[in-house]
Write an enzyme that holds these catalytic residues in place. Structure first.
Site, mmCIF file in Angstrom:
data_model
loop_
_atom_site.group_PDB
_atom_site.id
_atom_site.type_symbol
_atom_site.label_atom_id
_atom_site.label_comp_id
_atom_site.label_asym_id
_atom_site.label_seq_id
_atom_site.Cartn_x
_atom_site.Cartn_y
_atom_site.Cartn_z
ATOM 1 N N ARG A 1 -1.256 -1.764 -9.031
ATOM 2 C CA ARG A 1 -2.157 -2.933 -9.077
ATOM 3 C C ARG A 1 -1.481 -4.053 -9.874
ATOM 4 N NH1 ARG A 1 -5.666 -4.372 -5.894
ATOM 5 N NH2 ARG A 1 -6.630 -2.305 -5.970
ATOM 6 N N ARG B 1 4.571 0.270 0.388
ATOM 7 C CA ARG B 1 4.354 0.163 -1.069
ATOM 8 C C ARG B 1 4.067 1.528 -1.702
ATOM 9 N NH1 ARG B 1 -1.612 -2.510 -2.280
ATOM 10 N NH2 ARG B 1 -2.834 -1.185 -0.877
ATOM 11 N N HIS C 1 2.606 -9.576 -1.749
ATOM 12 C CA HIS C 1 1.241 -9.748 -2.266
ATOM 13 C C HIS C 1 1.264 -10.094 -3.777
ATOM 14 C CE1 HIS C 1 -2.909 -8.675 -3.239
ATOM 15 N NE2 HIS C 1 -3.167 -8.296 -2.012
ATOM 16 N N ASP D 1 -10.880 -15.059 -0.798
ATOM 17 C CA ASP D 1 -9.997 -14.127 -0.080
ATOM 18 C C ASP D 1 -9.663 -14.792 1.249
ATOM 19 O OD1 ASP D 1 -10.227 -10.581 0.858
ATOM 20 O OD2 ASP D 1 -8.593 -12.058 0.963
ATOM 21 N N GLU E 1 0.198 -15.175 -1.611
ATOM 22 C CA GLU E 1 0.999 -14.207 -0.860
ATOM 23 C C GLU E 1 1.670 -14.855 0.354
ATOM 24 O OE1 GLU E 1 -1.785 -11.021 0.051
ATOM 25 O OE2 GLU E 1 -2.977 -11.646 -1.670
#
Ligand code: TA6
Length: 293
Positions: free
Chosen positions: A68, A94, A163, A207, A265
């Site tokens: 995170r 990832r 990201h 978002d 991103e």
């Protein structure tokens, strides 16, 4: 573990925690850390600056688990899997262990290459042959480039993102410039395309998938600095802050952490997929620098 790896004086490989390999960079121009799990840039501190990337104090550091914060490499899909919710969000790259390639340094900084190829582990999620190389140039700037090659015999399609979690003093005093007039969708909430008017401010969860190929600036008023984010090989710019309620649903993020980062991103996100013919390469690159205000 260093084994056959040839690392220059500014780079060491440690296990933090045990069994979790991390490249530690300590150069005159910058310091940083890159986990081999996900080829995940966790930290970048240019000389004379505060840490640029946000990393959750509650992040997992376990093989196979997403980190995170920092710069998650989201590939070969961005967001939930388009057809199978049992597959990991933001793809598998990832979550897999990458291999360290060439690592060099000069007066400007350190350049590191990490590699991932198709394997039984990747084929469990996605049937195609590929080679990834993440090239990280860490110094006064951070240039991160994901080289994606189709090594198979048939074309395949992908989305993906770098990201990036950028640290800010207080998101309610931050603003994103450079997206004025760009169209966006509030991802997965509504397909409606909205035209951005002026800076992007934060007073709720944001978002958004912006149709933008340009450079953006993130004004960190409280931190008295500006993040400059350039990119190439990317048709979408994702801007995300989870705000209060979503933060509470993320176990690897403190509930009071949301004021301290904005994700900006470099992405290619559905419905904008990239189709790569056999033998061809696509490069998704993001270039970060920070200035004092
Ligand atoms: O990039 C924004 C986003 O797609 C949000 O919708 C949110 O899910 C975020 O990524 C984090 O995803 P993760 O799988 O890392 O929790």
């Amino acid at each position: 573990m260093n084994g056959r790896m040839h690392l220059p004086p500014s780079v060491t490989l440690v296990e933090e925690p045990v069994g979790y390999p991390v490249l530690v960079i300590s150069h005159a121009t910058a310091a940083g850390r890159i986990a081999l799990n996900g080829a995940h840039v966790m930290e970048w501190i240019p000389e004379g600056h505060d840490p640029v990337l946000y990393l959750s104090p509650q992040t997992l550091l376990e093989p196979g688990k997403a980190i995170r914060g920092g710069i998650p490499v989201c590939w070969p899909w961005f967001g939930p899997h388009p057809a199978d919710s049992s597959k990991p969000a933001h793809g598998f790259a990832r979550n897999l262990l990458w291999r360290v390639g060439a690592v060099t340094e000069n007066r400007a900084g350190v350049t590191l290459r990490l590699h991932l190829e198709d394997s039984d582990a990747s084929r469990a999620f996605w049937p195609h042959a590929f080679e990834l190389c993440l090239r990280v140039k860490m110094g006064a700037q951070l240039v991160i480039a994901l080289h994606i090659r189709n090594t198979g015999t048939e074309a395949w399609s992908m989305t993906g993102a770098l990201h990036t979690y950028l640290g800010v003093g207080d998101v309610t005093e931050a603003a994103v410039l450079g997206l004025d007039d760009a169209f966006y969708v509030e991802s997965r909430l509504s397909p409606e395309r909205v035209e951005q008017s002026g800076p992007v401010y934060f007073d709720r969860e944001v978002d958004r998938n912006y149709e933008s190929r340009g450079t953006v600036r993130l004004l960190d008023k409280k931190g008295r600095r500006t993040h400059i984010v350039e990119k190439s090989g990317s048709r979408a710019t994702i801007v995300w802050n989870p705000w209060i309620e979503k933060s509470k649903r993320l176990p690897d993020l403190p509930d009071d952490a949301y004021p301290h980062f904005v994700c900006i991103e470099a992405a290619n996100a559905a419905p904008e997929v990239i189709t790569l013919p056999p033998g061809r390469e696509h490069v998704l690159e993001q270039r970060l620098r920070v200035t004092r205000d």
